[in-house]
Design a protein around this motif. Structure first.
Motif, PDB file in Angstrom:
ATOM      1  N   SER A 281    -126.375  28.962  -6.888  1.00  0.00           N
ATOM      2  CA  SER A 281    -125.881  30.272  -6.436  1.00  0.00           C
ATOM      3  C   SER A 281    -124.734  30.762  -7.321  1.00  0.00           C
ATOM      4  O   SER A 281    -124.141  31.794  -7.061  1.00  0.00           O
ATOM      5  N   ARG A 282    -124.421  30.044  -8.397  1.00  0.00           N
ATOM      6  CA  ARG A 282    -123.241  30.402  -9.166  1.00  0.00           C
ATOM      7  C   ARG A 282    -123.456  31.690  -9.970  1.00  0.00           C
ATOM      8  O   ARG A 282    -124.555  32.067 -10.321  1.00  0.00           O
ATOM      9  N   ARG A 283    -122.366  32.351 -10.200  1.00  0.00           N
ATOM     10  CA  ARG A 283    -122.337  33.524 -11.084  1.00  0.00           C
ATOM     11  C   ARG A 283    -120.952  33.629 -11.697  1.00  0.00           C
ATOM     12  O   ARG A 283    -119.979  33.127 -11.124  1.00  0.00           O
ATOM     13  N   THR A 284    -120.900  34.288 -12.835  1.00  0.00           N
ATOM     14  CA  THR A 284    -119.616  34.559 -13.483  1.00  0.00           C
ATOM     15  C   THR A 284    -118.838  35.557 -12.632  1.00  0.00           C
ATOM     16  O   THR A 284    -119.412  36.522 -12.121  1.00  0.00           O
ATOM     17  N   ILE A 285    -117.534  35.312 -12.488  1.00  0.00           N
ATOM     18  CA  ILE A 285    -116.668  36.220 -11.720  1.00  0.00           C
ATOM     19  C   ILE A 285    -115.700  36.895 -12.690  1.00  0.00           C
ATOM     20  O   ILE A 285    -114.965  36.228 -13.421  1.00  0.00           O
ATOM     21  N   ARG A 286    -115.713  38.239 -12.648  1.00  0.00           N
ATOM     22  CA  ARG A 286    -114.842  38.998 -13.570  1.00  0.00           C
ATOM     23  C   ARG A 286    -113.744  39.760 -12.843  1.00  0.00           C
ATOM     24  O   ARG A 286    -112.894  40.377 -13.482  1.00  0.00           O
ATOM     25  N   LYS A 287    -113.774  39.743 -11.480  1.00  0.00           N
ATOM     26  CA  LYS A 287    -112.701  40.407 -10.711  1.00  0.00           C
ATOM     27  C   LYS A 287    -112.041  39.379  -9.812  1.00  0.00           C
ATOM     28  O   LYS A 287    -112.733  38.618  -9.118  1.00  0.00           O
TER      29      LYS A 287
ATOM     30  N   ASN B  13    -109.280  43.518 -25.258  1.00  0.00           N
ATOM     31  CA  ASN B  13    -108.759  44.064 -23.998  1.00  0.00           C
ATOM     32  C   ASN B  13    -109.727  43.971 -22.827  1.00  0.00           C
ATOM     33  O   ASN B  13    -109.717  44.837 -21.941  1.00  0.00           O
ATOM     34  N   GLN B  14    -110.534  42.948 -22.811  1.00  0.00           N
ATOM     35  CA  GLN B  14    -111.373  42.731 -21.625  1.00  0.00           C
ATOM     36  C   GLN B  14    -110.417  42.559 -20.441  1.00  0.00           C
ATOM     37  O   GLN B  14    -109.474  41.762 -20.505  1.00  0.00           O
ATOM     38  N   PRO B  15    -110.663  43.302 -19.340  1.00  0.00           N
ATOM     39  CA  PRO B  15    -109.657  43.371 -18.271  1.00  0.00           C
ATOM     40  C   PRO B  15    -109.366  42.039 -17.586  1.00  0.00           C
ATOM     41  O   PRO B  15    -108.293  41.866 -17.006  1.00  0.00           O
ATOM     42  N   MET B  16    -110.285  41.080 -17.678  1.00  0.00           N
ATOM     43  CA  MET B  16    -110.069  39.794 -16.993  1.00  0.00           C
ATOM     44  C   MET B  16    -108.817  39.080 -17.519  1.00  0.00           C
ATOM     45  O   MET B  16    -108.185  38.313 -16.810  1.00  0.00           O
ATOM     46  N   VAL B  17    -108.482  39.326 -18.785  1.00  0.00           N
ATOM     47  CA  VAL B  17    -107.381  38.561 -19.401  1.00  0.00           C
ATOM     48  C   VAL B  17    -106.055  38.847 -18.700  1.00  0.00           C
ATOM     49  O   VAL B  17    -105.284  37.929 -18.407  1.00  0.00           O
TER      50      VAL B  17
ATOM     51  N   CYS C 167    -114.701  33.126 -15.821  1.00  0.00           N
ATOM     52  CA  CYS C 167    -115.459  33.878 -16.832  1.00  0.00           C
ATOM     53  C   CYS C 167    -115.099  33.339 -18.220  1.00  0.00           C
ATOM     54  O   CYS C 167    -113.921  33.268 -18.579  1.00  0.00           O
ATOM     55  N   TYR C 168    -116.103  32.942 -18.970  1.00  0.00           N
ATOM     56  CA  TYR C 168    -115.884  32.557 -20.374  1.00  0.00           C
ATOM     57  C   TYR C 168    -115.657  33.812 -21.199  1.00  0.00           C
ATOM     58  O   TYR C 168    -116.216  34.870 -20.906  1.00  0.00           O
ATOM     59  N   LEU C 169    -114.873  33.690 -22.254  1.00  0.00           N
ATOM     60  CA  LEU C 169    -114.682  34.806 -23.188  1.00  0.00           C
ATOM     61  C   LEU C 169    -115.085  34.375 -24.596  1.00  0.00           C
ATOM     62  O   LEU C 169    -114.411  33.535 -25.219  1.00  0.00           O
ATOM     63  N   GLY C 170    -116.175  34.959 -25.084  1.00  0.00           N
ATOM     64  CA  GLY C 170    -116.668  34.626 -26.422  1.00  0.00           C
ATOM     65  C   GLY C 170    -115.832  35.249 -27.511  1.00  0.00           C
ATOM     66  O   GLY C 170    -115.968  34.902 -28.697  1.00  0.00           O
ATOM     67  N   THR C 171    -114.947  36.149 -27.137  1.00  0.00           N
ATOM     68  CA  THR C 171    -114.087  36.831 -28.097  1.00  0.00           C
ATOM     69  C   THR C 171    -113.129  35.868 -28.804  1.00  0.00           C
ATOM     70  O   THR C 171    -112.568  36.211 -29.848  1.00  0.00           O
TER      71      THR C 171
ATOM     72  N   GLN D 296    -126.564  37.966  -8.793  1.00  0.00           N
ATOM     73  CA  GLN D 296    -126.826  36.878  -9.740  1.00  0.00           C
ATOM     74  C   GLN D 296    -127.720  37.427 -10.855  1.00  0.00           C
ATOM     75  O   GLN D 296    -128.643  38.191 -10.587  1.00  0.00           O
ATOM     76  N   VAL D 297    -127.428  37.065 -12.086  1.00  0.00           N
ATOM     77  CA  VAL D 297    -128.288  37.529 -13.181  1.00  0.00           C
ATOM     78  C   VAL D 297    -129.449  36.556 -13.345  1.00  0.00           C
ATOM     79  O   VAL D 297    -129.452  35.464 -12.780  1.00  0.00           O
ATOM     80  N   ASP D 298    -130.436  36.995 -14.096  1.00  0.00           N
ATOM     81  CA  ASP D 298    -131.684  36.220 -14.225  1.00  0.00           C
ATOM     82  C   ASP D 298    -131.520  35.021 -15.147  1.00  0.00           C
ATOM     83  O   ASP D 298    -130.535  34.907 -15.882  1.00  0.00           O
ATOM     84  N   ARG D 299    -132.482  34.158 -15.127  1.00  0.00           N
ATOM     85  CA  ARG D 299    -132.646  33.112 -16.135  1.00  0.00           C
ATOM     86  C   ARG D 299    -134.120  33.092 -16.535  1.00  0.00           C
ATOM     87  O   ARG D 299    -134.983  33.501 -15.761  1.00  0.00           O
ATOM     88  N   LEU D 300    -134.389  32.621 -17.736  1.00  0.00           N
ATOM     89  CA  LEU D 300    -135.773  32.407 -18.153  1.00  0.00           C
ATOM     90  C   LEU D 300    -136.362  31.322 -17.261  1.00  0.00           C
ATOM     91  O   LEU D 300    -135.633  30.478 -16.736  1.00  0.00           O
TER      92      LEU D 300
HETATM   93  C1  LIG Z   1    -119.525  31.097 -24.646  1.00  0.00           C
HETATM   94  C2  LIG Z   1    -119.597  32.244 -23.670  1.00  0.00           C
HETATM   95  C3  LIG Z   1    -118.949  33.425 -23.965  1.00  0.00           C
HETATM   96  C4  LIG Z   1    -118.941  34.476 -23.045  1.00  0.00           C
HETATM   97  N1  LIG Z   1    -118.223  35.600 -23.323  1.00  0.00           N
HETATM   98  C5  LIG Z   1    -118.095  36.558 -22.395  1.00  0.00           C
HETATM   99  C6  LIG Z   1    -117.240  37.669 -22.618  1.00  0.00           C
HETATM  100  O1  LIG Z   1    -116.593  37.770 -23.670  1.00  0.00           O
HETATM  101  N2  LIG Z   1    -117.139  38.599 -21.637  1.00  0.00           N
HETATM  102  C7  LIG Z   1    -117.809  38.500 -20.463  1.00  0.00           C
HETATM  103  O2  LIG Z   1    -117.656  39.386 -19.608  1.00  0.00           O
HETATM  104  N3  LIG Z   1    -118.640  37.447 -20.213  1.00  0.00           N
HETATM  105  C8  LIG Z   1    -118.781  36.488 -21.133  1.00  0.00           C
HETATM  106  N4  LIG Z   1    -119.583  35.375 -20.889  1.00  0.00           N
HETATM  107  C9  LIG Z   1    -120.277  35.258 -19.609  1.00  0.00           C
HETATM  108  C10 LIG Z   1    -121.779  35.526 -19.796  1.00  0.00           C
HETATM  109  O3  LIG Z   1    -121.965  36.904 -20.004  1.00  0.00           O
HETATM  110  C11 LIG Z   1    -122.519  35.040 -18.532  1.00  0.00           C
HETATM  111  O4  LIG Z   1    -122.354  33.655 -18.397  1.00  0.00           O
HETATM  112  C12 LIG Z   1    -124.018  35.368 -18.637  1.00  0.00           C
HETATM  113  O5  LIG Z   1    -124.225  36.751 -18.638  1.00  0.00           O
HETATM  114  C13 LIG Z   1    -124.776  34.764 -17.469  1.00  0.00           C
HETATM  115  O6  LIG Z   1    -124.215  35.190 -16.256  1.00  0.00           O
HETATM  116  P1  LIG Z   1    -123.792  34.148 -15.126  1.00  0.00           P
HETATM  117  O7  LIG Z   1    -122.747  33.245 -15.715  1.00  0.00           O
HETATM  118  O8  LIG Z   1    -123.235  34.998 -14.006  1.00  0.00           O
HETATM  119  O9  LIG Z   1    -125.021  33.407 -14.729  1.00  0.00           O
HETATM  120  C14 LIG Z   1    -119.637  34.347 -21.809  1.00  0.00           C
HETATM  121  C15 LIG Z   1    -120.322  33.153 -21.543  1.00  0.00           C
HETATM  122  C16 LIG Z   1    -120.302  32.123 -22.455  1.00  0.00           C
HETATM  123  C17 LIG Z   1    -121.010  30.825 -22.122  1.00  0.00           C
END
Ligand SMILES: Cc1cc2nc3c(=O)[nH]c(=O)nc-3n(C[C@H](O)[C@H](O)[C@H](O)COP(=O)(O)O)c2cc1C
Length: 249
Positions: free
Chosen positions: A7-13, A63-67, A128-132, A167-171
């Motif tokens: 049930s996990r998802r990334t949280i940005r707020k 400047n992604q707002p999560m920071v 939330c991970y940040l790839g930036t 929740q977003v999709d997966r393959l």
């Molecule tokens: C290495 C990595 C970098 C990511 N960078 C960003 C980012 O810069 N901004 C953001 O909003 N989400 C970022 N994400 C989150 C992904 O967008 C998210 O994990 C993906 O869309 C799947 O969604 P879920 O985690 O909710 O299943 C990143 C995830 C990973 C693993």
């Protein structure tokens, strides 16, 4: 197995509620039990909670707002600096100024990052991970004062969730699993694997909003453009050189 994986998802707020230092320390302690190459722990985690530091980091993350909104920002670094110092102080000459050693330390850093995330999510926190981080590693090095031998590889924002996003999709699982040896993908298999993703309402909206014909084009022409990839590759290689991981190349 715990259902939370499904049930996990990334949280940005995040809510205003702080993450107590006791809980944060416990999560970090759990994270450091992750597997680590040769038990060397060639990583460091920079914990940024002060508004000043988060403000300084924000531009490096476009400047992604999560920071600035998250109570905690964790920068995970590949770090041979500490290990090299220990070696030299003990009459051992380290040979870790190369790309392989960077990969070793980067893998260690990512493993600890994901273990911290698992522990945090188990406690009900959102991440939330940040790839930036790899795009602007040079700026992060300046802001955080990272010495030679240290390279930031990823950032995680952490806090109490203030949203329950869809929740977003997966393959489908078979798309990513290979039985005993790699089975390359026939064109029909590619069609089949991506069919559901492409038919989703959010995907169709994404394609239309970006004036593209296919979802793949959104990835190649909008989100992760070749020119950007090449530009940031150059920047990152420069960082690796400056931080002492490309000797011999
Ligand atoms: C290495 C990595 C970098 C990511 N960078 C960003 C980012 O810069 N901004 C953001 O909003 N989400 C970022 N994400 C989150 C992904 O967008 C998210 O994990 C993906 O869309 C799947 O969604 P879920 O985690 O909710 O299943 C990143 C995830 C990973 C693993």
């Amino acid at each position: 197995m715990n259902d939370r994986y499904f049930s996990r998802r990334t949280i940005r707020k995040y809510s205003e509620e702080p993450v107590s230092s006791g809980l944060l320390n416990r999560i970090l302690e759990a994270g450091t039990r992750a597997s680590t190459t040769g038990n060397m722990q060639v990583y460091s985690i920079i914990v940024s909670c002060s508004p000043e530091m988060k403000l300084k980091l924000a531009p490096a993350h476009f400047n992604q707002p999560m920071v600035t909104a998250a109570p905690v920002v964790l920068t995970f670094c590949a770090d041979f600096n500490r290990f090299n110092k220990w070696c030299r102080q003990r009459g051992a000459e380290p040979g870790f100024d190369n790309f392989l050693s960077f990969m070793t330390a980067a893998i260690d850093a990512l493993l600890v990052a994901q273990t911290v995330c698992n522990a945090a999510e188990e406690e009900g926190l959102g991440i939330c991970y940040l790839g930036t981080t790899t795009y602007n590693a040079d700026r992060i090095i300046d802001v955080l004062g990272l010495p030679a031998g240290v390279v930031p590889v990823t950032t995680v924002t952490l806090g109490w969730p203030a949203e329950v996003p869809d929740q977003v999709d997966r393959l489908p699982l078979y798309a990513v699993i290979h039985d005993e040896s790699y089975e390359n993908y026939a064109p029909e298999t590619i069609d089949e694997i991506y069919r559901e993703k492409e038919a989703r309402e959010d995907s169709l909206k994404f394609v239309a909003e970006n004036n593209k014909k296919t979802l793949a084009q959104v990835f190649t022409d909008v989100r992760y453009k070749k020119a950007d990839n090449e530009f940031f590759t150059g920047k990152f290689l420069e960082v690796l050189r400056k931080q002492g991981f490309l000797n011999g190349l």
